[in-house]
Each structure stands twice: as structure tokens, then as C-alpha cells.
Write a protein that holds these residues in place. Structure first.
Motif, mmCIF file in Angstrom:
data_model
loop_
_atom_site.group_PDB
_atom_site.id
_atom_site.type_symbol
_atom_site.label_atom_id
_atom_site.label_comp_id
_atom_site.label_asym_id
_atom_site.label_seq_id
_atom_site.Cartn_x
_atom_site.Cartn_y
_atom_site.Cartn_z
ATOM 1 N N UNK A 121 0.827 -1.218 0.000
ATOM 2 C CA UNK A 121 0.000 0.000 0.000
ATOM 3 C C UNK A 121 0.854 1.259 0.000
ATOM 4 N N UNK A 122 1.860 1.311 0.861
ATOM 5 C CA UNK A 122 2.686 2.523 0.943
ATOM 6 C C UNK A 122 3.470 2.745 -0.343
ATOM 7 N N UNK A 123 3.933 1.657 -0.953
ATOM 8 C CA UNK A 123 4.667 1.795 -2.217
ATOM 9 C C UNK A 123 3.770 2.369 -3.308
ATOM 10 N N UNK A 124 2.448 2.125 -3.189
ATOM 11 C CA UNK A 124 1.486 2.649 -4.157
ATOM 12 C C UNK A 124 0.942 4.007 -3.733
ATOM 13 N N UNK A 125 1.445 4.534 -2.606
ATOM 14 C CA UNK A 125 0.993 5.833 -2.135
ATOM 15 C C UNK A 125 -0.315 5.798 -1.374
ATOM 16 N N UNK A 126 -0.747 4.614 -0.970
ATOM 17 C CA UNK A 126 -2.005 4.464 -0.250
ATOM 18 C C UNK A 126 -1.758 4.554 1.258
ATOM 19 N N UNK A 127 -2.559 5.381 1.919
ATOM 20 C CA UNK A 127 -2.465 5.505 3.369
ATOM 21 C C UNK A 127 -1.326 6.372 3.857
ATOM 22 N N UNK A 128 -0.750 7.169 2.975
ATOM 23 C CA UNK A 128 0.377 8.021 3.384
ATOM 24 C C UNK A 128 -0.075 9.432 3.777
ATOM 25 N N UNK A 129 -1.383 9.652 3.804
ATOM 26 C CA UNK A 129 -1.893 10.984 4.141
ATOM 27 C C UNK A 129 -2.234 11.116 5.616
ATOM 28 N N UNK A 130 -1.658 10.236 6.465
ATOM 29 C CA UNK A 130 -1.897 10.319 7.900
ATOM 30 C C UNK A 130 -1.014 11.377 8.534
ATOM 31 N N UNK A 131 -1.342 11.715 9.756
ATOM 32 C CA UNK A 131 -0.561 12.709 10.506
ATOM 33 C C UNK A 131 0.787 12.100 10.883
ATOM 34 N N UNK A 132 1.898 12.722 10.486
ATOM 35 C CA UNK A 132 3.222 12.177 10.827
ATOM 36 C C UNK A 132 3.457 12.152 12.339
ATOM 37 N N UNK A 133 4.144 11.119 12.814
ATOM 38 C CA UNK A 133 4.483 11.004 14.229
ATOM 39 C C UNK A 133 5.973 10.700 14.351
ATOM 40 N N UNK A 134 6.498 10.896 15.540
ATOM 41 C CA UNK A 134 7.904 10.585 15.780
ATOM 42 C C UNK A 134 8.031 9.078 16.035
ATOM 43 N N UNK A 135 8.629 8.374 15.098
ATOM 44 C CA UNK A 135 8.717 6.918 15.204
ATOM 45 C C UNK A 135 10.161 6.438 15.296
ATOM 46 N N UNK A 136 11.094 7.355 15.517
ATOM 47 C CA UNK A 136 12.516 6.980 15.543
ATOM 48 C C UNK A 136 12.793 5.871 16.554
ATOM 49 N N UNK A 137 12.195 5.996 17.731
ATOM 50 C CA UNK A 137 12.425 4.991 18.780
ATOM 51 C C UNK A 137 11.857 3.634 18.364
ATOM 52 N N UNK A 138 10.723 3.645 17.649
ATOM 53 C CA UNK A 138 10.120 2.385 17.210
ATOM 54 C C UNK A 138 10.995 1.679 16.169
ATOM 55 N N UNK A 139 11.633 2.467 15.300
ATOM 56 C CA UNK A 139 12.498 1.856 14.291
ATOM 57 C C UNK A 139 13.706 1.192 14.958
ATOM 58 N N UNK A 188 4.375 -0.785 11.516
ATOM 59 C CA UNK A 188 4.050 0.581 11.937
ATOM 60 C C UNK A 188 5.082 1.579 11.431
ATOM 61 N N UNK A 189 6.358 1.176 11.388
ATOM 62 C CA UNK A 189 7.408 2.106 10.956
ATOM 63 C C UNK A 189 7.333 2.405 9.463
ATOM 64 N N UNK A 190 6.990 1.409 8.647
ATOM 65 C CA UNK A 190 6.835 1.660 7.217
ATOM 66 C C UNK A 190 5.693 2.641 6.993
ATOM 67 N N UNK A 191 4.575 2.463 7.690
ATOM 68 C CA UNK A 191 3.445 3.392 7.578
ATOM 69 C C UNK A 191 3.862 4.798 7.969
ATOM 70 N N UNK A 192 4.527 4.909 9.126
ATOM 71 C CA UNK A 192 4.905 6.233 9.643
ATOM 72 C C UNK A 192 5.973 6.890 8.786
ATOM 73 N N UNK A 193 6.941 6.100 8.303
ATOM 74 C CA UNK A 193 8.007 6.661 7.467
ATOM 75 C C UNK A 193 7.455 7.129 6.127
ATOM 76 N N UNK A 194 6.513 6.372 5.560
ATOM 77 C CA UNK A 194 5.897 6.784 4.294
ATOM 78 C C UNK A 194 5.092 8.067 4.481
ATOM 79 N N UNK A 195 4.393 8.189 5.612
ATOM 80 C CA UNK A 195 3.632 9.407 5.908
ATOM 81 C C UNK A 195 4.570 10.598 6.105
#
Length: 393
Positions: A91-109, A130-137
Motif C-alpha cells: 500500500x505505501x509503495x502505491x501511495x495508499x495511506x500516506x496521508x496520515x498525521x506524521x508522528x515521531x517513530x525513531x524509537x520504534x524503528x 508501523x514504521x513503514x506506515x509512519x516513514x511513508x507518511x
């Protein structure tokens, strides 16, 4: 009958299907006599032979030895994690679901990579999702001045996703995720990150028994960042050293002993320049890391006694992350088996299996080692079989 209730020879015959023994022998680069002996369960199959059979049969080694069914049997939680990870990567590679509010996910990665290197593959997969979603956003939201950095972080998240997929046997997803990682790393303009992605792709090829591609890609990973004599940056040196040493592992699997020894020598020289194990993106490289890989290379090239000698030459393995230390123990067990120290081999293997059951479930070597060690009626063998989910016969 369950897949793991068949003998290894029966599984090879079932996987062969309508293909003749002669055709399988030709495709695997083995003699017809070897194929016949394998299907009749006469003698133990070496790792190089298993790799050749896996390539010719289009199956993972773990399927041949009965650790996994052809459609990759796994726990329900693993299936759920894999399904969510697959949806997220595509989904993220196709640009789907990347319009979410960005969050700080550095610790999760960081936590995701830590879980992966500790052998907790399921947990790593949840973090990767979760990190792929957040990084794409974050990339979709990034201004022009921050896009290069954002692409690099997304490349790291995709690479983690590919590693998890590879461990879970989802080869198509692993290839897709590492491809997206390569694209983001390239656009991010970071040669060192690109080298890490290339090394990751080589590892996927290796698990898929595509040895020629693994060797070529491994070469790309280290030649692209080869340091000059005057380079003193420990991160660059450690990254190059790790990649050239992994290339030595690939060459050893190709049974190209001369190339493996030459590449290992280069890695050892870099480790000597560093003088200590340096952490790079959560992975240590230095004297201990090189020696651990040298143990595996010695086993792969039929030098079991040398492997055991190398294993005793380092008194402190604490620089290795848990998964690397586990792999070292499997190589030691394989060497003990090759030198007919069967009881000691099973002790070493059982220790790893009991301490890190989730990690060993996704590895091929435990089943191979336990079968080669024989003594399938012993309590140790039964305990090992229960943990890895294979019938050792």
C-alpha cells in the motif's frame, strides 16, 4: 500424513513430482547417484547439496528437511503479522495511506531492529509494519529540504520489513520490500545505505538458493563503498568490513574457497584497523564479528576442525547481537557434528533452541544439524524436534 512426518528422501521425491531423477540431477548439478541416495535416505545431505537441491526444486531448504511445509506452515500470530506487513509494504509503495498525521517513530524503528537482532521476529514484524506506515507518511509530508533524509529512513524501514519477510519465508514480499528500500536509498543519495540494501538483497538471494545472484550483489555492496588507505571514519570502515565479510560467506556457499579466503582476509584487515567491534546501525563489526563469520566459512568449506579452533580463539563474544551469537553456536554445532562429536553437537544445539525458540523456528540449520547428528531417539533430539517443528528421521 503431515509434511514433517515424511522422511527427507520422501519429501525430495514429492517435491520432484513429474521431474525425473536425471532431470533433477542435471538441474541441481549433482550426480544421479546422489539423487538416488538422497531419495532413499542413505547418508546425510551436506549443506551445499541441500542448497543445490533447494534451487533445483524451487523450495526452501527448511521445506526439504521438513521444518516447514511447502506452503510455509507458521504460527497464527506470524501469519497475522505477515499479512499486515504485506498490506503495508504494497500500500505505501502505491501511495495508499500516506496521508496520515506524521508522528515521531525513531524509537520504534530502533526497537524494531533491536527485536530483529534479538531473534524476536514476530515483534520485529509488528514494529516494521508501523514504521513503514509512519516513514511513508513522514516522506509525504516532508518539505524539499527534508526529503532526502526522509527517504533514507523509509529505506531503513523497508529493509527491516524485507528481513522479517525473508525470515518468515515470504520470499516475494522480501523481494518487493528490498526493492522499495533500494529505490528510496538511491533517491536519498546515501551510498552507504545503498550498500546496506544491496547486502540485504544478497542475503535474500542466498536464502532463496540463488547463489550466482547473491555473489554478484554482495560484490556490489562492498565495492561501491571501498575505503581508501587514508580513510579513518569508523562507520565507513565497519560498514565496508561487514559487507566484504558477508561476501566471503556467499563465496564459501558457492564452494569458491579461494575467493572466500581472499574476501575474509580483506574483512580481517579492516577489523584490525578498527581494533575493536564498532556498532553500525545496530550491527557490530570488528575482530569478534570477523572471527564469527570465519567459523561459518570454515564449516562451509569443509574445515570443521579449523572452525572449532577459531571458535576457541575469542574469549569475549559480547559484541555480537543475540541472533549473530546464535548463528555462531549453530556453526559450532555443525562443526562438532562434522567431527563426530554428536553428543556435544546436540548439547550445543539444544542450548540455542531452548534459549531462543522463536529465532530457531525460522532457521534451516537446526533441522539439518539434528538430522546429521543422528540419535533421533534421544531425549535431546526429541526436545529439539519439538521446538523447531520437525521430525528428525
Amino acid at each position: 500424513m503431515q509434511w514433517n512426518q515424511h522422511t527427507t528422501g520422501q519429501r525430495i521425491k514429492l517435491l520432484r513430482g513429474a521431474v525425473t531423477q536425471e532431470e533433477l540431477a542435471e538441474g541441481a548439478g549433482l550426480s544421479i547417484a546422489t539423487i538416488r541416495k538422497a531419495e532413499q535416505d542413505r547418508g546425510q545431505l551436506s549443506l551445499p547439496t541441500l542448497l543445490r537441491l533447494a534451487h533445483a526444486l524451487g523450495a526452501d531448504i527448511s521445506v526439504i528437511v521438513g521444518q516447514q511445509a511447502p506452503r510455509r506452515a507458521m504460527l497464527a500470530d506470524d501469519r497475522t503479522t505477515l499479512r499486515e506487513l504485506s498490506r503495508t509494504v504494497h500500500d505505501t509503495a502505491a501511495g495508499i495511506g500516506t496521508d496520515r498525521e506524521p508522528v515521531d517513530f525513531a524509537a520504534d524503528l530502533v526497537a524494531g531492529w533491536d527485536a530483529y537482532r534479538a531473534g524476536r521476529i514476530g515483534v520485529a514484524g509488528q514494529f516494521a509494519t508501523s514504521c513503514v506506515k509512519d516513514a511513508a507518511a513522514a516522506l509525504a509530508d516532508a518539505g524539499h529540504d527534508r526529503r532526502m533524509t526522509a527517504r533514507g529512513v523509509l529505506a531503513d524501514a523497508y529493509r527491516l520489513a524485507s528481513y522479517v519477510a525473508n525470515q518468515l519465508g515470504a520470499r516475494d514480499l522480501a523481494y518487493a520490500a528490498i526493492g522499495h528500500a533500494a529505490d528510496q536509498a538511491r533517491q536519498g543519495g546515501d551510498p552507504v545505505r545503498e550498500a546496506s540494501v544491496a547486502s540485504g538483497r544478497s542475503w535474500i538471494y542466498l536464502r532463496d538458493a540463488r547463489l550466482d545472484e547473491a555473489e554478484r550483489t554482495a560484490a556490489v555492496s562492498y565495492t561501491s563503498i571501498e575505503p581508501t588507505y587514508g580513510d579513518r571514519d569508523p562507520v565507513l570502515l565497519a560498514t565496508y568490513g561487514w559487507h566484504v565479510t558477508f561476501a566471503a560467506v556467499v563465496a564459501a556457499r558457492q564452494e569458491n574457497t579461494a575467493a572466500a579466503e581472499d574476501l575474509l582476509s580483506q574483512g580481517s584487515a579492516i577489523a584490525a584497523r578498527l581494533g575493536r567491534d564498532v556498532m553500525v546501525n545496530g550491527t557490530a563489526f570488528g575482530p569478534a564479528a570477523v572471527t564469527a563469520q570465519a567459523v561459518g566459512i570454515a564449516v562451509s568449506t569443509g574445515k570443521a576442525s579449523k572452525a572449532l579452533h577459531l571458535a576457541t580463539s575469542v574469549h569475549d563474544w559480547s559484541a555480537l547481537h543475540p541472533a549473530a551469537h546464535n548463528r555462531l553456536q549453530l556453526d559450532i554445532a555443525l562443526a562438532q557434528c562434522a567431527t563426530k562429536q554428536y553428543d556435544t553437537c546436540l548439547d550445543t544445539l539444544l542450548t540455542v533452541c531452548q534459549a531462543h525458540p522463536e529465532w530457531v523456528r525460522h532457521q534451516t540449520l537446526p533441522g539439518v544439524i539434528a538430522q546429521r547428528a543422528g540419535h533421533a531417539t534421544t531425549s535431546r533430539s526429541r526436545k529439539i524436534a519439538k521446538i523447531i517443528g520437525a521430525t528428525l528421521a
